[in-house]
Design a protein around this motif. Sequence first.
Motif, short mmCIF file in Angstrom:
data_model
loop_
_atom_site.label_atom_id
_atom_site.label_comp_id
_atom_site.label_asym_id
_atom_site.label_seq_id
_atom_site.Cartn_x
_atom_site.Cartn_y
_atom_site.Cartn_z
N PHE A 221 10.80 51.45 -64.79
CA PHE A 221 11.09 50.10 -64.30
C PHE A 221 10.82 49.98 -62.80
CE2 PHE A 221 13.63 50.58 -68.10
CZ PHE A 221 13.53 49.34 -68.73
N ILE A 222 10.50 48.76 -62.37
CA ILE A 222 10.34 48.49 -60.94
C ILE A 222 11.21 47.29 -60.57
CG2 ILE A 222 7.96 49.34 -60.81
CD1 ILE A 222 7.05 46.37 -60.94
N ILE A 223 11.53 47.20 -59.28
CA ILE A 223 12.15 45.98 -58.76
C ILE A 223 11.00 45.00 -58.65
CG2 ILE A 223 13.44 44.91 -56.88
CD1 ILE A 223 15.01 47.05 -58.43
N ARG A 224 10.95 44.05 -59.55
CA ARG A 224 9.77 43.19 -59.69
C ARG A 224 9.50 42.31 -58.47
NH1 ARG A 224 5.81 40.96 -59.50
NH2 ARG A 224 4.72 39.72 -61.06
N TYR A 225 10.56 41.83 -57.84
CA TYR A 225 10.39 40.93 -56.70
C TYR A 225 11.02 41.55 -55.46
CZ TYR A 225 9.44 37.86 -60.63
OH TYR A 225 8.93 37.32 -61.79
N PRO A 226 10.29 42.46 -54.80
CA PRO A 226 10.84 43.17 -53.64
C PRO A 226 10.94 42.31 -52.38
CG PRO A 226 8.57 43.81 -54.02
CD PRO A 226 8.96 42.93 -55.17
N LYS A 227 11.65 42.84 -51.42
CA LYS A 227 11.85 42.14 -50.16
C LYS A 227 10.53 42.07 -49.38
CE LYS A 227 15.72 42.93 -48.13
NZ LYS A 227 16.84 43.57 -47.36
N ASP A 228 10.33 40.95 -48.69
CA ASP A 228 9.16 40.73 -47.82
C ASP A 228 7.84 40.67 -48.58
OD1 ASP A 228 10.86 40.76 -45.59
OD2 ASP A 228 10.72 42.94 -45.44
N LYS A 229 7.91 40.39 -49.88
CA LYS A 229 6.67 40.27 -50.67
C LYS A 229 6.59 38.88 -51.32
CE LYS A 229 4.99 44.60 -50.51
NZ LYS A 229 3.60 45.00 -50.24
N GLU A 230 7.39 37.96 -50.82
CA GLU A 230 7.46 36.63 -51.42
C GLU A 230 6.11 35.91 -51.41
OE1 GLU A 230 9.48 37.85 -49.18
OE2 GLU A 230 11.56 37.60 -49.83
N ALA A 231 5.30 36.15 -50.38
CA ALA A 231 4.00 35.49 -50.27
C ALA A 231 3.08 35.90 -51.42
CB ALA A 231 3.35 35.83 -48.93
#
Length: 278
Positions: A221-231
């Motif tokens: 599994f991965i953290i699908r929506y990581p920090k500072d990757k919103e763009a």
Amino acid sequence: MKKVIKNIFFILLGVFSLLGVNHLITRGVESQQVELEEEQVQPVQVIETKKEKKVAKTSTSVNESDSLPQASIKDWNLTLVGPENELEKEIDEASLETIKKTDQQLDKRVIDSYEELKEGAKKAGFDLVVVSAFRSVSYQKEVFTSRVQEAKASGISEKEAREEVKKTSTEPGYSEHHTGLALDVVDEDWQNNYQSELLEEEYGDAPGGKWLDENACEYGFIIRYPKDKEAITKITYEPWHLRYVGVENAKYITKHQLTLEEYRQILEEKDDYEKEEE
């Protein structure tokens, strides 16, 4: 008598002179032979050196390639659904299975991996709680519409409300939860003691959130929506949102701090390169 001695002297001198010239000639010939041999050998040595360098370069390239998992963007566990990628076709709910001790469902191929993750978290002192897993398109419509109405209650327009909700929730047909490969989880300690919202960014700083961030990849599994990757993801940081991609893929993505979008792009470029090489 003197004349005889004199003649002998000149004879010996002549002999020694001949010997000396012959020695010089011999050395000269040997030297020329050595030089010729060196000239013949040298190009071979240069060629071998170049060949060795070429092999070394190829070897490095192969090693670098080997570090990237043998995966394809067409693999079932790397499917992309999100704000800019609509679900192509709803999955057959017969392919889902209920997670133990919950009313939530996941793709059957993911259940065992989640149970292993849950067991690993428990050993580390974190009892995981599934907040949400598979969602049908119709259910997502209910969730999205409800959140839009809540946002509108603050006095903003319908359009503004939809844009605001889209920052943390996806429109029906664009949610990763439709795939059966994603789920939202927290741990019991957080669930029992959270201050404002159950699903909020601060969970990433909590012990359970940190454990998931560091160890979820070991179970695929991965953290699908990581920090500072919103763009890139078009979704704000969600430390609770897990996505199954497979162990090798998850480890590579986590190690290189990639999003699923970035990882798929790397795989696509690799495929294009290999096709050009053929």
